[in-house]
Design a protein around this motif. Structure first.
Motif, PDB file in Angstrom:
ATOM      1  N   GLY A   1     -78.544  54.207   5.147  1.00 53.56           N
ATOM      2  CA  GLY A   1     -79.840  54.504   4.866  1.00 53.56           C
ATOM      3  C   GLY A   1     -80.389  53.280   5.306  1.00 53.56           C
ATOM      4  O   GLY A   1     -80.272  52.615   6.442  1.00 53.56           O
ATOM      5  N   VAL A   2     -82.086  53.372   4.520  1.00 49.26           N
ATOM      6  CA  VAL A   2     -82.508  52.258   5.174  1.00 49.26           C
ATOM      7  C   VAL A   2     -82.050  50.717   4.499  1.00 49.26           C
ATOM      8  O   VAL A   2     -81.943  50.187   3.045  1.00 49.26           O
ATOM      9  CB  VAL A   2     -83.731  52.632   4.257  1.00 49.26           C
TER      10      VAL A   2
ATOM     11  N   GLN B   1     -72.229  61.835   8.772  1.00 48.49           N
ATOM     12  CA  GLN B   1     -72.287  62.709   7.229  1.00 48.49           C
ATOM     13  C   GLN B   1     -74.150  63.028   5.956  1.00 48.49           C
ATOM     14  O   GLN B   1     -74.701  63.647   5.742  1.00 48.49           O
ATOM     15  CB  GLN B   1     -71.471  62.228   5.754  1.00 48.49           C
ATOM     16  N   SER B   2     -74.749  61.457   6.435  1.00 46.63           N
ATOM     17  CA  SER B   2     -76.422  61.764   6.580  1.00 46.63           C
ATOM     18  C   SER B   2     -76.391  60.854   7.405  1.00 46.63           C
ATOM     19  O   SER B   2     -76.093  59.806   8.441  1.00 46.63           O
ATOM     20  CB  SER B   2     -75.893  61.097   4.621  1.00 46.63           C
ATOM     21  N   ILE B   3     -77.992  60.596   6.947  1.00 42.13           N
ATOM     22  CA  ILE B   3     -78.536  59.668   8.247  1.00 42.13           C
ATOM     23  C   ILE B   3     -80.110  59.799   7.643  1.00 42.13           C
ATOM     24  O   ILE B   3     -80.535  60.021   6.704  1.00 42.13           O
ATOM     25  CB  ILE B   3     -79.771  60.936   9.964  1.00 42.13           C
ATOM     26  N   PRO B   4     -80.457  57.606   7.876  1.00 44.74           N
ATOM     27  CA  PRO B   4     -79.930  57.751   9.165  1.00 44.74           C
ATOM     28  C   PRO B   4     -78.699  56.674   9.243  1.00 44.74           C
ATOM     29  O   PRO B   4     -78.558  56.676   7.827  1.00 44.74           O
ATOM     30  CB  PRO B   4     -80.996  56.422   9.420  1.00 44.74           C
ATOM     31  N   THR B   5     -77.772  56.885   9.849  1.00 46.81           N
ATOM     32  CA  THR B   5     -76.529  56.575   9.482  1.00 46.81           C
ATOM     33  C   THR B   5     -76.316  55.271  11.705  1.00 46.81           C
ATOM     34  O   THR B   5     -76.905  55.554  12.067  1.00 46.81           O
ATOM     35  CB  THR B   5     -75.673  57.154  10.172  1.00 46.81           C
ATOM     36  N   VAL B   6     -76.114  53.976  11.189  1.00 41.43           N
ATOM     37  CA  VAL B   6     -76.606  52.862  12.191  1.00 41.43           C
ATOM     38  C   VAL B   6     -75.154  52.575  12.252  1.00 41.43           C
ATOM     39  O   VAL B   6     -73.901  52.515  11.081  1.00 41.43           O
ATOM     40  CB  VAL B   6     -76.641  52.011  12.108  1.00 41.43           C
ATOM     41  N   HIS B   7     -73.757  52.304  13.329  1.00 38.56           N
ATOM     42  CA  HIS B   7     -72.879  52.228  14.144  1.00 38.56           C
ATOM     43  C   HIS B   7     -73.143  50.822  15.221  1.00 38.56           C
ATOM     44  O   HIS B   7     -73.828  50.601  15.787  1.00 38.56           O
ATOM     45  CB  HIS B   7     -71.527  53.104  14.253  1.00 38.56           C
ATOM     46  N   VAL B   8     -72.113  49.503  14.764  1.00 41.07           N
ATOM     47  CA  VAL B   8     -71.704  49.273  16.023  1.00 41.07           C
ATOM     48  C   VAL B   8     -70.869  49.178  16.546  1.00 41.07           C
ATOM     49  O   VAL B   8     -69.823  49.415  16.536  1.00 41.07           O
ATOM     50  CB  VAL B   8     -72.346  47.317  15.338  1.00 41.07           C
ATOM     51  N   VAL B   9     -70.807  49.357  18.262  1.00 40.71           N
ATOM     52  CA  VAL B   9     -69.965  49.688  19.301  1.00 40.71           C
ATOM     53  C   VAL B   9     -69.527  47.747  19.570  1.00 40.71           C
ATOM     54  O   VAL B   9     -70.563  47.241  20.173  1.00 40.71           O
ATOM     55  CB  VAL B   9     -70.111  50.720  19.742  1.00 40.71           C
TER      56      VAL B   9
END
Length: 317
Positions: free
Chosen positions: A135-136, A116-124
């Motif tokens: 967000g930052v 939906q917005s960046i930065p976005t971080v996912h852990v896989v």
């Protein structure tokens, strides 16, 4: 947020190849899963594409956590977050992997993660996303967050302990160069941004520009912070409202902000160019100024900006 994103489609097409993907039109729903293939590079920081997602993210997540950083070249907060993640990944020496994904170049990955917005971080982990944030974030909080992930998974993922047993990475045996001292003026602005205090961040960047009007870094950061404040306050229904009121310039400006925040850069530019074409006087000036302000969020030679500038010139003259 385990299970919030379904990556099974990516895994299922591990052996398939296709022509380079094209960006789907806004509102078309979920994109088909991207193709995957290739072999892992072995690096702790990797640039991932739709072709390499299977190898670099899905497969490597079976041995260590893979932190997926979804970013774009035009995103100023991304330029603050990504270097910190890269630094921590190198310090981790393979106990976790940082997979960097340019959402503009890889839209199907962005859609798969429902960005939906960046930065976005996912852990896989083990082929499934387990947690995320947007967000930052300050470096200290990122260190704590990563440490908690590794602590929770160390017994289940032997690759973590194996990497940690090797000790800190120093392949050349040379000491790390001393970092350049931070400019306290920028540090104050970034601290305010980390707190979500956009007014204080704007004031800090304006103070820099009052002394150094040509400071390009401060100019770009100021434009980005102002946009972030507008985007955070935007009504989620702004696009729908604007589509229903094409002559409402304020609605078109709000919708363009919402589209840009969602990564629909061309759609935002096209909306304002069309508004310029159909309006006159103060309304036209307001739409044009807003569009030019959005251009400032990007590099001057960004092809999307170049195309939109030409369209704006045609609309005006």
């Amino acid at each position: 947020m385990a299970g919030a994103v379904d990556l099974s489609g990516l895994k299922a097409r591990a052996e398939q190849r296709s022509a380079p993907p094209t960006r789907p039109a806004a509102g078309n729903g979920a994109a088909p899963p991207p193709p995957a293939g290739g072999a892992p590079t072995g690096g702790v920081v990797v640039d991932v594409t739709e072709d390499t997602f299977q190898a670099e993210v899905i497969e490597r997540s079976m041995t260590v956590p893979v932190v997926v950083d979804l970013w774009a070249e035009w995103c100023q907060p991304c330029k603050q977050l990504s270097p910190t993640l890269e630094k921590l990944a190198k310090e981790g020496n393979g106990s976790w992997i940082l997979a960097k994904v340019d959402v503009d170049a890889n839209p199907r990955i962005a859609q798969m993660f429902q960005v939906q917005s960046i930065p976005t971080v996912h852990v896989v982990v083990a082929q499934q996303p387990v947690t995320s944030f947007s967000g930052v974030q300050p470096e200290a909080e990122l260190r704590t967050w990563i440490a908690q992930i590794l602590d929770a998974l160390r017994d289940r993922m032997p690759g973590i302990a194996e990497a940690e047993a090797r000790g800190p990475a120093d392949p050349d045996g040379a000491a790390e160069p001393e970092p350049e001292p931070e400019d306290p003026r920028f540090t104050a602005a970034e601290d305010a941004l980390d707190r979500g205090d956009y007014d204080a961040a704007v004031a800090a960047y304006e103070q820099i520009l009052a002394v150094e009007p040509a400071n390009a870094e401060a100019q770009a950061a100021l434009a980005q912070v102002r946009f972030m404040a507008r985007a955070e306050a935007a009504d989620p229904s702004a696009v729908t409202a604007a589509d229903a009121a094409p002559d409402d310039v304020a609605a078109q400006k709000a919708a363009a902000d919402a589209e840009l925040a969602g990564g629909q850069v061309e759609a935002a530019f096209d909306r304002l160019v069309t508004t310029v074409q159909r309006t006159f006087g103060e309304d036209r000036d307001a739409a044009r100024e807003h569009l030019v302000g959005l251009f400032e969020l990007f590099a001057p030679d960004d092809p999307r900006v170049t195309t939109a500038r030409r369209a704006l010139a045609r609309a005006l003259y």
